[in-house]
Design an enzyme around this catalytic site. Sequence first.
Site, PDB file in Angstrom:
ATOM      1  N   TYR A 128       0.834  -1.141  -0.077  1.00  0.00           N
ATOM      2  CA  TYR A 128      -0.125  -0.069   0.212  1.00  0.00           C
ATOM      3  C   TYR A 128       0.762   1.312  -0.014  1.00  0.00           C
ATOM      4  CZ  TYR A 128      -3.572   3.430   0.810  1.00  0.00           C
ATOM      5  OH  TYR A 128      -4.153   4.422   0.786  1.00  0.00           O
ATOM      6  N   ASP A 201      -0.624  -6.914   6.813  1.00  0.00           N
ATOM      7  CA  ASP A 201      -1.611  -6.266   6.368  1.00  0.00           C
ATOM      8  C   ASP A 201      -2.596  -7.060   5.542  1.00  0.00           C
ATOM      9  OD1 ASP A 201      -3.253  -4.389   5.066  1.00  0.00           O
ATOM     10  OD2 ASP A 201      -1.938  -3.124   4.781  1.00  0.00           O
ATOM     11  N   LYS A 226     -11.844  -0.607   3.565  1.00  0.00           N
ATOM     12  CA  LYS A 226     -12.006  -1.311   2.474  1.00  0.00           C
ATOM     13  C   LYS A 226     -13.173  -2.488   2.544  1.00  0.00           C
ATOM     14  CE  LYS A 226      -8.888   1.307   1.096  1.00  0.00           C
ATOM     15  NZ  LYS A 226      -7.469   1.177   1.313  1.00  0.00           N
TER      16      LYS A 226
HETATM   17  C1  LIG Z   1      -6.098   1.494   1.888  1.00  0.00           C
HETATM   18  C2  LIG Z   1      -5.361   0.775   2.580  1.00  0.00           C
HETATM   19  C3  LIG Z   1      -4.479   0.989   3.687  1.00  0.00           C
HETATM   20  C4  LIG Z   1      -4.565   2.680   4.277  1.00  0.00           C
HETATM   21  O1  LIG Z   1      -5.760   2.583   4.702  1.00  0.00           O
HETATM   22  P1  LIG Z   1      -6.639   4.100   5.023  1.00  0.00           P
HETATM   23  O2  LIG Z   1      -7.940   3.485   5.850  1.00  0.00           O
HETATM   24  O3  LIG Z   1      -6.950   4.600   3.642  1.00  0.00           O
HETATM   25  O4  LIG Z   1      -5.727   4.878   5.898  1.00  0.00           O
HETATM   26  C5  LIG Z   1      -3.580   0.353   4.076  1.00  0.00           C
HETATM   27  N1  LIG Z   1      -3.215  -0.844   3.532  1.00  0.00           N
HETATM   28  C6  LIG Z   1      -3.880  -1.321   2.398  1.00  0.00           C
HETATM   29  C7  LIG Z   1      -3.587  -2.834   1.652  1.00  0.00           C
HETATM   30  C8  LIG Z   1      -4.928  -0.483   1.901  1.00  0.00           C
HETATM   31  O5  LIG Z   1      -5.618  -1.056   0.864  1.00  0.00           O
END
Ligand SMILES: *Cc1c(COP(=O)(O)O)cnc(C)c1O
Length: 406
Positions: A128, A201, A226
């Site tokens: 990310y 993540d 997401k």
């Molecule tokens: C969107 C995303 C983030 C960051 O999250 P936010 O809620 O936008 O701060 C981190 N890791 C991944 C894989 C993401 O898709």
Amino acid sequence: MIGCNLAYTRGVSSPEAPPPPADRPAEAPLAPDTLVVSAGRPARRHDAPVNPPIVVSSTFHGSGQVVDGDRAYGRYSNPSWDPFEEALAGLEGSELPGLLYASGLAAASAALSLVPHGGVLVIPRHAYQGVLVMAAELAAAGRFELRYVDVAETDQVIAALVGADLLWLESPTNPLLEIADLPTLVRAAKQLNPAALVIVDNTFATPLLQRPLEHGADVVLHSVTKYLAGHSDVILGALVTPDPGLRERLLHHRSIHGGIAGPFEAWLALRGLRTLAVRIERSQATAGLLAQRLNEHPAVRSVRYPGLAADPGHARAAAQMGGFGSVLGFEPVGGAAAADALVGRLRLWTPATSLGGVESLIERRRRHANEPETVPEALLRLSVGIENAEDLWTDLRQSLENSQTR
Ligand SMILES: *Cc1c(COP(=O)(O)O)cnc(C)c1O
């Protein structure tokens, strides 16, 4: 059809899974697709609400002295966070509640605080973007040393782990959907340095498709924005760790740095979580179908989706995940200009960043100046939503076929 098997979701939708026993013991743990619906509900009492309330209060009645565990003040704790934090912990397989943050990046900031000062952080080359920018800026300021790795290259990651304090993994990665060998890498990190931490993540997979704590990871991170919240209407993040000491450090970081969730956002996230299993089942089945059809289309140069048998991550994803997810990538014939024109001709797909919502989104990643140059110029990332699969395909096909005749 590929990629539509929620193998972790016991008792449903898996043609290979044995039929569930007719009489499961009453104390058997609930399946994840039940937990998303049933976890975090108020106690069953006559006239009690079925849903938790939104608690809007910046402070809480005290008893005269501050006792450990008191709510005390709204930056330390809010009853509106608890149901989501409990539900997510149950899904990821942790006995300790998760921790909600104002955003996925606020959660990442807290997680990076676990790297000792002057320590070594091993981080994916592709991940990310915001996480990569944050880590690069902290490293440039002398906070820690960074080592970039290709997460799919297991030997390369293991070589970089010598002397490392924290291994940051993302799998599947953004936006190339590379798959890290989670069990092997966690084992290697711990063998080389028993004190090393592994953070995964898990945003792209969700706990319905992948549970990193079961492979020995220390902390799982989510951009709740997401899939978990799922409706592109809230920004939130979360961490889950089964380790009481780590949780205490992360909770302290949140209380002092203040990256907390609003009560309404926390409530929205729980509301979104209720449908996670059905959303994923649907969007993942469509993603598999679209990947296959794109793969056979003459106007498409290459498709990236771990559910395709020829994808380099396929075997690994099949071994460690319960499904291949709902994000895919493809490069149309004709490069970046053709990709931009294709996006411009779409009527149903929304050209926008982000992913994991009910609506289908498409984006050429290299339009972002910070995107690594190793990501192909023409790569389109697709987040498949829950619309009718044939409508989504028809829109993509008309756009691909118009491009060919120009
Ligand atoms: C969107 C995303 C983030 C960051 O999250 P936010 O809620 O936008 O701060 C981190 N890791 C991944 C894989 C993401 O898709």
